[in-house]
Design a protein around this motif. Structure first.
Motif, PDB file in Angstrom:
ATOM      1  N   ASN A   1       0.802  -1.219   0.000  1.00 38.05           N
ATOM      2  CA  ASN A   1       0.000   0.000   0.000  1.00 38.05           C
ATOM      3  C   ASN A   1       0.834   1.267   0.000  1.00 38.05           C
ATOM      4  OD1 ASN A   1      -2.352  -1.465  -0.021  1.00 38.05           O
ATOM      5  ND2 ASN A   1      -2.588  -1.446   2.189  1.00 38.05           N
ATOM      6  N   SER A   2       2.161   1.150   0.032  1.00 37.82           N
ATOM      7  CA  SER A   2       2.994   2.337   0.100  1.00 37.82           C
ATOM      8  C   SER A   2       3.707   2.640  -1.220  1.00 37.82           C
ATOM      9  CB  SER A   2       4.021   2.185   1.224  1.00 37.82           C
ATOM     10  OG  SER A   2       4.909   1.135   0.914  1.00 37.82           O
ATOM     11  N   LYS A   3       3.273   2.018  -2.297  1.00 35.02           N
ATOM     12  CA  LYS A   3       3.872   2.318  -3.597  1.00 35.02           C
ATOM     13  C   LYS A   3       2.817   2.315  -4.690  1.00 35.02           C
ATOM     14  CE  LYS A   3       5.217  -2.291  -5.015  1.00 35.02           C
ATOM     15  NZ  LYS A   3       6.272  -3.094  -5.602  1.00 35.02           N
ATOM     16  N   ILE A   4       3.173   2.919  -5.806  1.00 28.90           N
ATOM     17  CA  ILE A   4       2.299   2.921  -6.971  1.00 28.90           C
ATOM     18  C   ILE A   4       2.335   1.527  -7.575  1.00 28.90           C
ATOM     19  CG2 ILE A   4       1.989   3.861  -9.287  1.00 28.90           C
ATOM     20  CD1 ILE A   4       3.338   6.461  -8.198  1.00 28.90           C
ATOM     21  N   THR A   5       1.165   0.975  -7.855  1.00 29.20           N
ATOM     22  CA  THR A   5       1.102  -0.360  -8.457  1.00 29.20           C
ATOM     23  C   THR A   5       0.370  -0.288  -9.787  1.00 29.20           C
ATOM     24  OG1 THR A   5      -0.905  -0.873  -7.201  1.00 29.20           O
ATOM     25  CG2 THR A   5       1.190  -1.589  -6.253  1.00 29.20           C
TER      26      THR A   5
END
Length: 132
Positions: free
Chosen positions: A3-7
């Motif tokens: 949840n802490s990066k662009i996916t």
């Protein structure tokens, strides 16, 4: 943490993308959002070449300059909109696209229009970016 990066992903129940993009790009909550004006093929001297591929190259150079001005990279780009007034040389555009993105493609929309802001503009590319 996921949840802490662009996916970026292509849902398994959907058709594969027909181009160099992903179906969905997700940005985590509390990210900074950057929306850039559409970039056109003007060179550093303010000249707009007539050739479509020269405009494409300049447009991607201008996108790089916009990103660098905010200390962003292609990894931060979450959405690209491409607008063109004539047929795109996809081999050439994809070469510039891969220089920018490698194999990590954002979501993308492409549209052909009869005219952009000025009649001599052949292509305009808008980017949206996010910093986590």
């Amino acid at each position: 943490m996921e949840n802490s990066k662009i996916t970026r992903k292509n849902p398994v129940d959907m058709y594969s993308p027909v181009g160099k993009y992903t179906h969905i790009t997700k940005i985590p909550r509390n990210s900074e959002l950057y929306v850039a004006s559409g970039q056109i093929g003007v060179d550093q001297n303010g000249e707009l070449p007539d050739d479509m591929n020269e405009q494409i190259k300049n447009t991607f150079d201008n996108i790089q300059a916009v990103l660098q001005s905010e200390e962003l990279t292609a990894e931060h780009i979450i959405k690209v909109n491409i607008w063109a007034t004539q047929k795109i040389d996809w081999y050439y555009l994809n070469t510039e696209w891969e220089k920018l993105f490698g194999q990590n493609y954002p979501a993308m929309t492409i549209g052909y229009l009869s005219e952009l802001g000025l009649p001599e503009i052949r292509i305009e590319v808008e980017i949206w970016a996010a910093r986590v």
